[in-house]
Enzyme design. Sequence first.
Site, PDB file in Angstrom:
ATOM      1  N   HIS A 153      46.186  54.850  30.350  1.00  0.00           N
ATOM      2  CA  HIS A 153      45.866  54.080  29.145  1.00  0.00           C
ATOM      3  C   HIS A 153      46.865  54.350  28.017  1.00  0.00           C
ATOM      4  CE1 HIS A 153      43.618  51.551  26.580  1.00  0.00           C
ATOM      5  NE2 HIS A 153      42.406  51.858  26.983  1.00  0.00           N
ATOM      6  N   ASP A 364      47.337  36.212  40.316  1.00  0.00           N
ATOM      7  CA  ASP A 364      47.396  35.504  41.597  1.00  0.00           C
ATOM      8  C   ASP A 364      48.607  36.000  42.388  1.00  0.00           C
ATOM      9  OD1 ASP A 364      47.494  33.754  43.716  1.00  0.00           O
ATOM     10  OD2 ASP A 364      47.618  31.925  42.505  1.00  0.00           O
TER      11      ASP A 364
END
Length: 418
Positions: A153, A364
């Site tokens: 993070h 995708d």
Amino acid sequence: MTFSVIRSSRSIVRPSEKTPHGTLDLSVIDRLPVLRCNTRTLHVFKHGPEAARVIREALSRALVPYYPLAGKLKESSQGQLQIECCGEGVWFVEASADSTLDAFNYLDDVVSIPYDELLPDIIPENEGIDPLVQFQVTQFACGGFVIGLLFCHSICDGLGAAQFLKAIGELARGVEHLSTTPVWQRDFFPPPPEQAKVTALPNLPPPMPNYTLKHAKIDITLDQINQLKQEFQQSKGHHCSSFDVVAAKFWSSRTQAIHLEQNTELKLVFFANCRQLLDPPLPNGFYGNCFFPVTITASSESLTKASIPDVVKLIQEAKAKLPIEFAKYMKGDFKAGEDPFALPMTYTTLFLSEWGRLGFNQVDYGWGPPVHIVPIQGSSIIPVGILGSLPLPMKGARLMTWCVEEDHRQPFLDQMMT
């Protein structure tokens, strides 16, 4: 939920071309101690033959423009967190499962998911690396696959991590030039001296709470969301967002369920993207941390008596103050001990994170977007809700929560359904 996972390959994926070496500074927000952790997620896809090979090759190419992600964390001589760009690479595990995803409803039952089987296992010490990003691609017998992702993070927020995954997806689909050029630009404001003092790690850890939070999943249909929005418009005379009404319902329902003393101070906290609040705004392609906590405070008594439109109004008022509060933070205009990021990690503070707009659902790799994204609980003592989208093809919101003790779980669910 039980299925057998076999890890067949563990390796380091390095950039496919030579990349710059050296040290990069992180921003004030990147360096916050609270971000010194890995986020863990599962990304579930219905179809994708040879997914591991395709993603591995695309990842290697993506690490050329995103070369800092192939580096490692280090501390400067002044103790400031930095990235050493060394081309060390990303940890990549290939695995297979003996089951079909549809047999387990595409991992929809979050409680029974064998997370440890689908996330990268511990890196052997003899590898001598501590990567910022770790992948495991598990191919299922049906042709579908799951990506288990660990992401540091300190180097990316959710928007940045999704941007990186989208880049891998574009390259996997054969795109020659990325639609978004990555931008580092971690110097978007200088760290005031006061800030360095306030955000330093405490000498002593805070006392550990004596409760354990239980998981609860709430699916909210588009009709239910629209009904709440209509109630707000009829009551207050103006519009509100889907996030506003779900956040209000979430905070109100939890407050009703946990029955705290009337004068108990409660907080709702969510983190707002601040890229557009800078002057000039951060450029498209920035993938670091740039967010700020929006905190709403109210007494247990007032929240218990408030209508959902009243709670929505509190949330909107706090959001309206965001530009001012963020500007004050940039200037270091807060007193010692009042760091807005130093929030109380107690049962009275409820955190909410919105994932639906981060972009994970649009990634995708060549076989269409994921069925859904599964967040994995980061702490058993920090009350949190993660707001995402319902699994395709359904429309609406899914609230994944770890926010109540076992005794409060069913009352909380009952309140959410009323």
